[in-house]
Design a protein around this motif. Structure first.
Motif, mmCIF file in Angstrom:
data_model
loop_
_atom_site.group_PDB
_atom_site.id
_atom_site.type_symbol
_atom_site.label_atom_id
_atom_site.label_comp_id
_atom_site.label_asym_id
_atom_site.label_seq_id
_atom_site.Cartn_x
_atom_site.Cartn_y
_atom_site.Cartn_z
ATOM 1 N N VAL A 79 0.825 -1.215 0.000
ATOM 2 C CA VAL A 79 0.000 0.000 0.000
ATOM 3 C C VAL A 79 0.858 1.264 0.000
ATOM 4 O O VAL A 79 0.332 2.370 0.119
ATOM 5 C CB VAL A 79 -0.961 0.016 1.207
ATOM 6 N N SER A 80 2.164 1.098 -0.163
ATOM 7 C CA SER A 80 3.050 2.265 -0.143
ATOM 8 C C SER A 80 3.248 2.873 -1.527
ATOM 9 O O SER A 80 3.919 3.891 -1.661
ATOM 10 C CB SER A 80 4.413 1.884 0.447
ATOM 11 N N TYR A 81 2.681 2.244 -2.562
ATOM 12 C CA TYR A 81 2.836 2.791 -3.909
ATOM 13 C C TYR A 81 1.526 2.663 -4.670
ATOM 14 O O TYR A 81 0.620 1.925 -4.269
ATOM 15 C CB TYR A 81 3.966 2.087 -4.664
ATOM 16 N N SER A 82 1.432 3.384 -5.779
ATOM 17 C CA SER A 82 0.199 3.407 -6.569
ATOM 18 C C SER A 82 0.549 3.332 -8.048
ATOM 19 O O SER A 82 1.721 3.478 -8.433
ATOM 20 C CB SER A 82 -0.575 4.701 -6.289
ATOM 21 N N PRO A 83 -0.449 3.113 -8.917
ATOM 22 C CA PRO A 83 -0.187 3.069 -10.362
ATOM 23 C C PRO A 83 0.399 4.354 -10.923
ATOM 24 O O PRO A 83 0.952 4.353 -12.023
ATOM 25 C CB PRO A 83 -1.575 2.787 -10.956
ATOM 26 N N ASP A 84 0.278 5.450 -10.187
ATOM 27 C CA ASP A 84 0.818 6.720 -10.669
ATOM 28 C C ASP A 84 2.309 6.868 -10.389
ATOM 29 O O ASP A 84 2.947 7.811 -10.867
ATOM 30 C CB ASP A 84 0.069 7.889 -10.021
ATOM 31 N N ASP A 85 2.881 5.951 -9.605
ATOM 32 C CA ASP A 85 4.300 6.024 -9.275
ATOM 33 C C ASP A 85 5.161 5.489 -10.415
ATOM 34 O O ASP A 85 4.714 4.679 -11.237
ATOM 35 C CB ASP A 85 4.598 5.217 -8.008
ATOM 36 N N SER A 86 6.401 5.916 -10.436
ATOM 37 C CA SER A 86 7.396 5.384 -11.360
ATOM 38 C C SER A 86 8.337 4.477 -10.570
ATOM 39 O O SER A 86 8.357 4.517 -9.334
ATOM 40 C CB SER A 86 8.198 6.525 -11.990
ATOM 41 N N PRO A 87 9.142 3.641 -11.251
ATOM 42 C CA PRO A 87 10.125 2.840 -10.515
ATOM 43 C C PRO A 87 11.046 3.692 -9.647
ATOM 44 O O PRO A 87 11.415 3.293 -8.539
ATOM 45 C CB PRO A 87 10.896 2.141 -11.637
ATOM 46 N N ARG A 88 11.402 4.872 -10.130
ATOM 47 C CA ARG A 88 12.263 5.757 -9.337
ATOM 48 C C ARG A 88 11.557 6.192 -8.058
ATOM 49 O O ARG A 88 12.184 6.292 -6.993
ATOM 50 C CB ARG A 88 12.666 6.981 -10.159
ATOM 51 N N ASP A 89 10.246 6.434 -8.135
ATOM 52 C CA ASP A 89 9.481 6.793 -6.935
ATOM 53 C C ASP A 89 9.583 5.694 -5.889
ATOM 54 O O ASP A 89 9.753 5.966 -4.691
ATOM 55 C CB ASP A 89 8.007 7.025 -7.286
ATOM 56 N N LEU A 90 9.466 4.437 -6.334
ATOM 57 C CA LEU A 90 9.540 3.314 -5.401
ATOM 58 C C LEU A 90 10.905 3.245 -4.730
ATOM 59 O O LEU A 90 11.011 3.045 -3.518
ATOM 60 C CB LEU A 90 9.251 1.998 -6.124
ATOM 61 N N VAL A 91 11.955 3.412 -5.536
ATOM 62 C CA VAL A 91 13.311 3.335 -4.988
ATOM 63 C C VAL A 91 13.542 4.443 -3.963
ATOM 64 O O VAL A 91 14.065 4.202 -2.871
ATOM 65 C CB VAL A 91 14.351 3.419 -6.116
ATOM 66 N N LEU A 92 13.145 5.654 -4.284
ATOM 67 C CA LEU A 92 13.354 6.776 -3.369
ATOM 68 C C LEU A 92 12.554 6.620 -2.081
ATOM 69 O O LEU A 92 12.971 7.102 -1.017
ATOM 70 C CB LEU A 92 12.974 8.087 -4.061
ATOM 71 N N ARG A 93 11.421 5.934 -2.158
ATOM 72 C CA ARG A 93 10.569 5.777 -0.975
ATOM 73 C C ARG A 93 11.058 4.658 -0.056
ATOM 74 O O ARG A 93 10.679 4.596 1.112
ATOM 75 C CB ARG A 93 9.129 5.508 -1.419
ATOM 76 N N MET A 94 11.906 3.774 -0.561
ATOM 77 C CA MET A 94 12.348 2.636 0.251
ATOM 78 C C MET A 94 13.102 3.062 1.499
ATOM 79 O O MET A 94 13.102 2.360 2.508
ATOM 80 C CB MET A 94 13.213 1.690 -0.595
ATOM 81 N N ARG A 95 13.729 4.213 1.469
ATOM 82 C CA ARG A 95 14.470 4.683 2.644
ATOM 83 C C ARG A 95 13.538 5.001 3.811
ATOM 84 O O ARG A 95 13.977 5.078 4.964
ATOM 85 C CB ARG A 95 15.288 5.915 2.279
ATOM 86 N N ASP A 96 12.257 5.186 3.519
ATOM 87 C CA ASP A 96 11.282 5.520 4.557
ATOM 88 C C ASP A 96 10.451 4.313 4.997
ATOM 89 O O ASP A 96 9.569 4.450 5.847
ATOM 90 C CB ASP A 96 10.336 6.614 4.056
ATOM 91 N N LEU A 97 10.707 3.145 4.414
ATOM 92 C CA LEU A 97 9.929 1.953 4.737
ATOM 93 C C LEU A 97 10.622 1.136 5.824
ATOM 94 O O LEU A 97 11.834 0.927 5.785
ATOM 95 C CB LEU A 97 9.735 1.094 3.482
ATOM 96 N N ARG A 98 9.830 0.652 6.765
ATOM 97 C CA ARG A 98 10.367 -0.121 7.878
ATOM 98 C C ARG A 98 10.660 -1.554 7.441
ATOM 99 O O ARG A 98 9.841 -2.198 6.792
ATOM 100 C CB ARG A 98 9.363 -0.128 9.040
ATOM 101 N N ALA A 99 11.829 -2.055 7.792
ATOM 102 C CA ALA A 99 12.194 -3.436 7.478
ATOM 103 C C ALA A 99 11.540 -4.394 8.463
ATOM 104 O O ALA A 99 11.293 -4.049 9.622
ATOM 105 C CB ALA A 99 13.708 -3.601 7.510
ATOM 106 N N ALA A 100 11.262 -5.605 7.996
ATOM 107 C CA ALA A 100 10.709 -6.642 8.866
ATOM 108 C C ALA A 100 11.815 -7.474 9.500
ATOM 109 O O ALA A 100 11.648 -8.017 10.594
ATOM 110 C CB ALA A 100 9.769 -7.550 8.073
ATOM 111 N N TYR A 101 12.951 -7.581 8.802
ATOM 112 C CA TYR A 101 14.088 -8.353 9.286
ATOM 113 C C TYR A 101 15.373 -7.599 8.976
ATOM 114 O O TYR A 101 15.385 -6.654 8.189
ATOM 115 C CB TYR A 101 14.150 -9.735 8.608
ATOM 116 N N GLU A 102 16.449 -8.042 9.574
ATOM 117 C CA GLU A 102 17.744 -7.484 9.236
ATOM 118 C C GLU A 102 18.143 -7.948 7.836
ATOM 119 O O GLU A 102 17.667 -8.960 7.328
ATOM 120 C CB GLU A 102 18.803 -7.922 10.252
ATOM 121 N N PHE A 103 19.016 -7.203 7.229
ATOM 122 C CA PHE A 103 19.517 -7.505 5.894
ATOM 123 C C PHE A 103 20.109 -8.917 5.857
ATOM 124 O O PHE A 103 20.933 -9.277 6.689
ATOM 125 C CB PHE A 103 20.572 -6.463 5.522
ATOM 126 N N ARG A 104 19.645 -9.739 4.896
ATOM 127 C CA ARG A 104 20.089 -11.117 4.679
ATOM 128 C C ARG A 104 19.749 -12.064 5.823
ATOM 129 O O ARG A 104 20.286 -13.174 5.894
ATOM 130 C CB ARG A 104 21.599 -11.172 4.399
#
Length: 302
Positions: A164-189
């Motif tokens: 629910v963090s993105y919509s059809p109006d977003d571009s791939p770049r929008d998704l990448v830029l927004r990832m810094r604001d998304l909470r992770a569920a687990y640690e990396f790897r």
């Protein structure tokens, strides 16, 4: 890579008033879709309200056999082996193969597109922050600096779906830029956490109802359309190490085929009487079925 068998099974589900019927075999000797097996398929379709299905099987002697059941339109047009279906997450196998081809083109000089400043080669180990300077960033400094394409496509960035963090109006770049604001569920790897947002950067054959703009978002993760006939060509190519068995031309680098079908993260840590523990490659699942090692390109079901 040992692949005992690959079934290309494509489904269309809708309320089109399916009537029980026998499969319309397209080729082969009828060795697979006999009356008993066809009856089992029909029972499963009835139980799950599946309106139509097309299945292709590669036979040990190199032949093929197709079966088709049900209707593809409300007016009663029947399913056929060349009927197109949306493949969902089977699309991921096409994306990882395409990236391998692209990397090969860069390595051989066939593709001379300028890489970002400071990047001297493009391969599976190239860091995302180098490929997307100023754009790739997560809430974790370690994943920001160390994540590569294998991490991205094997779902070990730690980020959950966040659908629910993105919509059809977003571009791939929008998704990448927004990832810094998304909470992770687990640690990396730490664990596999399925995430379609990490599969956005390519286009293929896509359904007509997906707009040109939205195609940038969905194509890599689940936008491919194909048929049972075409999927058997794909299966043959993968089983032959990326070499077209008819022309003997290497289409997908053999190293790419091995890499994408090799397990990189744990998909299911419990086996049963049929399947072993499952590993996730790059769009593929690696497991054993009744002791036979198999690689399966299947949609993810949550």
């Amino acid at each position: 890579m040992i692949v005992q068998s690959i079934f290309a099974a494509l489904f269309l589900t809708a309320d089109l008033g399916l009537a029980s019927q026998s499969p319309r075999a397209d080729s082969g000797n009828g060795t697979v879709f006999d009356a008993q097996f066809s009856s089992l398929i029909q029972e499963a379709m009835d139980a799950n309200n599946i309106t139509g299905m097309s299945v292709g099987v590669l036979l040990p002697n190199g032949g093929v056999e197709f079966g088709a059941w049900g209707n593809r339109t409300e007016s009663g047009e029947t399913i056929a082996p060349d009927t197109s279906f949306g493949l969902g997450s089977l699309s991921k196998g096409f994306l990882s193969a395409s990236l391998g081809i692209l990397m090969q083109d860069f390595a051989t000089g066939k593709n001379a597109t300028a890489l970002p400043h400071g990047v001297t080669e493009f391969n599976w180990d190239t860091k995302l922050r180098d490929l997307l300077p100023g754009e790739w960033m997560t809430e974790d400094e370690f994943s920001t600096s160390k994540a590569d394409l294998v991490d991205l496509l094997s779902h070990v960035t730690g980020l959950p779906r966040h659908d629910v963090s993105y919509s059809p109006d977003d571009s791939p770049r929008d998704l990448v830029l927004r990832m810094r604001d998304l909470r992770a569920a687990y640690e990396f790897r730490q664990l596999l956490e399925y995430n379609n947002q990490t599969w956005t950067p390519t286009k293929r054959r896509i359904p007509f109802f997906i707009t040109e703009h939205t195609a940038d978002l969905i194509a890599g993760a689940g936008g491919v359309i194909s048929s049972a006939k075409d999927m058997l060509l794909w299966a043959r190519l993968i089983m032959n190490g990326g070499v077209d068995p008819q022309t003997n031309v290497q289409i997908i680098p053999n190293a790419t085929v091995n890499l994408v079908t090799t397990g990189h993260s744990v998909y299911s840590n419990e086996g049963n009487e049929l399947f072993s523990v499952m590993e996730y490659g790059l769009g593929w699942i690696r497991t054993a079925y009744r002791g036979h090692e198999v690689s399966i390109c299947v949609p993810f079901v949550s």
